[in-house]
Design a protein around this motif. Structure first.
Motif, PDB file in Angstrom:
ATOM      1  N   GLY A  48       0.818  -1.196   0.000  1.00  9.31           N
ATOM      2  CA  GLY A  48       0.000   0.000   0.000  1.00  9.31           C
ATOM      3  C   GLY A  48       0.852   1.246   0.000  1.00  9.31           C
ATOM      4  O   GLY A  48       2.048   1.202  -0.302  1.00  9.31           O
ATOM      5  N   PRO A  49       0.253   2.367   0.368  1.00  3.53           N
ATOM      6  CA  PRO A  49       0.968   3.648   0.368  1.00  3.53           C
ATOM      7  C   PRO A  49       2.256   3.571   1.186  1.00  3.53           C
ATOM      8  O   PRO A  49       2.297   2.981   2.258  1.00  3.53           O
ATOM      9  CB  PRO A  49      -0.029   4.615   1.019  1.00  3.53           C
ATOM     10  CG  PRO A  49      -1.363   3.986   0.781  1.00  3.53           C
ATOM     11  CD  PRO A  49      -1.126   2.502   0.822  1.00  3.53           C
ATOM     12  N   SER A  96      -5.470  -1.410  -7.928  1.00  5.37           N
ATOM     13  CA  SER A  96      -6.159  -0.122  -8.005  1.00  5.37           C
ATOM     14  C   SER A  96      -5.231   0.868  -8.696  1.00  5.37           C
ATOM     15  O   SER A  96      -4.068   0.569  -8.958  1.00  5.37           O
ATOM     16  CB  SER A  96      -6.519   0.368  -6.602  1.00  5.37           C
ATOM     17  OG  SER A  96      -5.337   0.584  -5.856  1.00  5.37           O
ATOM     18  N   GLU A  97      -5.756   2.041  -8.971  1.00  8.78           N
ATOM     19  CA  GLU A  97      -4.923   3.091  -9.551  1.00  8.78           C
ATOM     20  C   GLU A  97      -3.822   3.454  -8.561  1.00  8.78           C
ATOM     21  O   GLU A  97      -4.063   3.522  -7.356  1.00  8.78           O
ATOM     22  CB  GLU A  97      -5.763   4.343  -9.860  1.00  8.78           C
ATOM     23  CG  GLU A  97      -6.751   4.151 -10.981  1.00  8.78           C
ATOM     24  CD  GLU A  97      -6.081   3.957 -12.327  1.00  8.78           C
ATOM     25  OE1 GLU A  97      -5.092   4.664 -12.637  1.00  8.78           O
ATOM     26  OE2 GLU A  97      -6.542   3.076 -13.085  1.00  8.78           O
TER      27      GLU A  97
END
Length: 170
Positions: free
Chosen positions: A18-19, A43-44
């Motif tokens: 993730g981020p 996801s984008e």
């Protein structure tokens, strides 16, 4: 999502990112097994790509980046150690409960304890058949620990779920 397709035709999901993730990371060895890994975006996202010499220079110059890479590899290795030592000997119910608990406790507060994953994805992560996952989810529903809907699971009784986990998980 990072995964490997086994020659048997089965897929093993290894990790999600993730981020803030530094992935695949940085090392100076060439491991042949890494050639069989696939990473796909679910996801984008915005992705930065660096050459090995560029990343090596950043790694040496930026302590925060170096710490992030070391922490990432530590978590990665810890996951494999946990799986190697414990998951082989645990029942399929315990394996599923461990995963659901870990996916749930890392969510933001007031998120409703929802796991947005299909039964196929759970099976791929755990290296189990979809039939095993379905059987164990039925048992967790019977105990009113989880509720299921298409592509989602909601943990309705986290204390009962945690009671079915291994001590290393909780």
């Amino acid at each position: 999502m990072n995964y490997a397709d086994h020659e048997s035709g089965r897929r093993k999901i290894i990790s999600f990112h993730g981020p803030g993730t530094v992935f695949p990371g940085y090392h100076t060895n060439n491991f042949r097994v890494e050639l069989s890994l696939t990473t796909v975006a679910l996801s984008e996202m915005e992705v930065l790509e660096f050459t090995v010499p560029q990343f090596k220079a950043m790694f040496k110059a930026n302590t925060a980046l170096s710490e992030q890479v070391v922490n990432w590899y530590s978590m990665y290795i810890n996951r494999f150690l946990f799986e190697t030592i414990h998951q082989t000997y645990n029942s399929s119910l315990t394996k599923l409960c461990n995963l659901l608990y870990l996916l749930t406790i890392n969510q933001p507060a007031n998120s409703g304890l929802v796991v947005d994953m299909t039964q196929d994805e759970l099976a791929e992560i755990l290296g189990m058949s979809r039939v095993q996952i379905t059987r164990e989810l039925s048992e967790l529903r019977r105990r009113s620990i989880v509720e299921t809907s298409r592509g989602k699971l909601m943990i309705s009784d986290l204390p009962s779920l945690s009671a079915l986990c291994t001590q290393e998980t909780i």
